[in-house]
Motif scaffolding. Structure first.
Motif, PDB file in Angstrom:
ATOM      1  N   LYS A 262     -45.327  47.176  18.388  1.00 32.79           N
ATOM      2  CA  LYS A 262     -45.227  48.568  17.931  1.00 32.79           C
ATOM      3  C   LYS A 262     -46.606  49.140  17.617  1.00 32.79           C
TER       4      LYS A 262
ATOM      5  N   CYS B  20     -48.476  49.794  20.869  1.00 32.39           N
ATOM      6  CA  CYS B  20     -47.956  50.971  21.558  1.00 32.39           C
ATOM      7  C   CYS B  20     -48.373  52.261  20.861  1.00 32.39           C
TER       8      CYS B  20
ATOM      9  N   SER C  15     -52.057  52.818  21.576  1.00 32.94           N
ATOM     10  CA  SER C  15     -52.164  53.220  22.978  1.00 32.94           C
ATOM     11  C   SER C  15     -51.692  54.657  23.176  1.00 32.94           C
TER      12      SER C  15
ATOM     13  N   TRP D 220     -42.247  60.092  22.013  1.00 34.81           N
ATOM     14  CA  TRP D 220     -42.536  58.679  22.250  1.00 34.81           C
ATOM     15  C   TRP D 220     -42.705  57.927  20.936  1.00 34.81           C
TER      16      TRP D 220
ATOM     17  N   ILE E  17     -40.554  54.631  20.140  1.00 41.52           N
ATOM     18  CA  ILE E  17     -41.208  53.361  19.804  1.00 41.52           C
ATOM     19  C   ILE E  17     -40.753  52.853  18.439  1.00 41.52           C
TER      20      ILE E  17
ATOM     21  N   SER F   7     -40.519  50.219  22.736  1.00 41.44           N
ATOM     22  CA  SER F   7     -41.918  49.911  23.042  1.00 41.44           C
ATOM     23  C   SER F   7     -42.091  49.554  24.512  1.00 41.44           C
TER      24      SER F   7
ATOM     25  N   TYR G  60     -41.860  52.665  26.639  1.00 38.70           N
ATOM     26  CA  TYR G  60     -43.112  53.427  26.622  1.00 38.70           C
ATOM     27  C   TYR G  60     -44.135  52.794  27.556  1.00 38.70           C
ATOM     28  N   LEU G  61     -44.293  51.478  27.494  1.00 38.01           N
ATOM     29  CA  LEU G  61     -45.286  50.816  28.323  1.00 38.01           C
ATOM     30  C   LEU G  61     -44.977  50.967  29.813  1.00 38.01           C
TER      31      LEU G  61
ATOM     32  N   ARG H  75     -46.617  55.868  29.773  1.00 38.09           N
ATOM     33  CA  ARG H  75     -48.050  56.038  29.980  1.00 38.09           C
ATOM     34  C   ARG H  75     -48.319  56.637  31.341  1.00 38.09           C
TER      35      ARG H  75
END
Length: 65
Positions: free
Chosen positions: A22, A25, A28, A42, A46, A54, A57-58, A62
């Motif tokens: 977490k 993320c 990032s 987001w 997350i 998480s 999101y990854l 992104r």
């Protein structure tokens, strides 16, 4: 009480990994550009959806340069 401590000992590494994921993320998210949702969206994904938020999101959030 003893069983609760044993369970906590077993789950501790997973809890640490979840918190680290977490934090990674969220850091990032602050630096990167995002797609599909605004940044606040987001953040909610997350924080509120354990592990899968998480990972989502990854994978999806992104923006690739």
């Amino acid at each position: 009480m003893n069983e609760a401590m044993e369970m906590l000992k077993l789950l501790a590494p997973f809890i640490v990994l979840e918190v680290a994921l977490k934090i990674f993320c969220l850091v990032s998210l602050k630096k990167d550009k995002v797609k599909y949702l605004p940044k606040i969206g987001w953040v909610l994904v997350i924080v509120l959806i354990n592990t899968f938020g998480s990972i989502a999101y990854l994978i999806f959030g992104r923006q690739k340069y």
